[in-house]
Scaffold this active site. Structure first.
Site: not given
Length: 189
Positions: A72-74, A108-109
């Site tokens: 994840a990345d935010t 978020t991805g």
């Protein structure tokens, strides 16, 4: 109900993501790899979050046959400006001053990878901040750790309790993992 059949790897050092995965009653282990988090300048915020999550997932291609890998990345977007993690207290002060009394978006991805198959998605939450005084910002930066958080704040921290007027969307997304969407994706995956 999600019945876990394969081991899950959470590729994140974020204590908030780990806490959320535990709260979802998932059995997982944390495995970390260094990944360059740069991205093309022409991407929209949602595309950036997915791009980086997929970049992180690609680093685990060698072990995704035995496990499900979750990355994840935010990111925080304010007036089309991406607010990443602050470099120092001055940078954190600048970010929080921008967010004070305004609204911004948290994206978020997430990527789920297993056996060469990848499913990626994102979530977005609109966050509305009350005005903050310089003293409140200084108190937060001095007493909490804003340096590992996009936008220089954690909604679960003191600042979230006093500065956030309202949100539209997922609370857990602002913490760094949209658990509602992740759960649905794991069931479908």
């Amino acid at each position: 109900m999600y019945k876990q059949k394969l081991p899950i790897i959470l590729a994140s050092k974020s204590p908030r993501r780990q806490e959320l995965m535990k709260s979802m009653n998932l059995d997982f282990k944390v495995v970390l790899k260094d990944v360059d988090e740069s991205y093309p300048e022409d991407l929209l915020p949602a595309e950036i979050a997915i791009y980086i999550a997929e970049k992180k997932a690609a680093a685990f291609a060698d072990i995704s046959n035995e496990s499900i890998v979750v990355t994840a990345d935010t990111i925080v977007a304010y007036n089309n400006e991406i607010l990443g993690k602050p470099e120092d207290a001055t940078h954190a002060t600048e970010m929080l001053s921008k967010l004070s009394g305004t609204n911004h978006q948290v994206y978020t991805g997430v990527s789920i990878v297993h056996a060469g198959k990848t499913h990626s998605f994102y979530d977005v939450t609109e966050v509305f901040f009350n005005p903050l005084t310089a003293e409140q910002i200084e108190f937060y930066i001095t007493n909490f750790n804003p340096f590992d958080k996009a936008g220089a704040y954690g909604i679960q921290d003191w600042i979230g309790l006093v500065a956030v007027d309202k949100i539209i969307g997922s609370y857990t997304n602002v913490m760094g993992l949209p658990t509602e969407k992740l759960y649905k994706a794991l069931v479908a995956f």
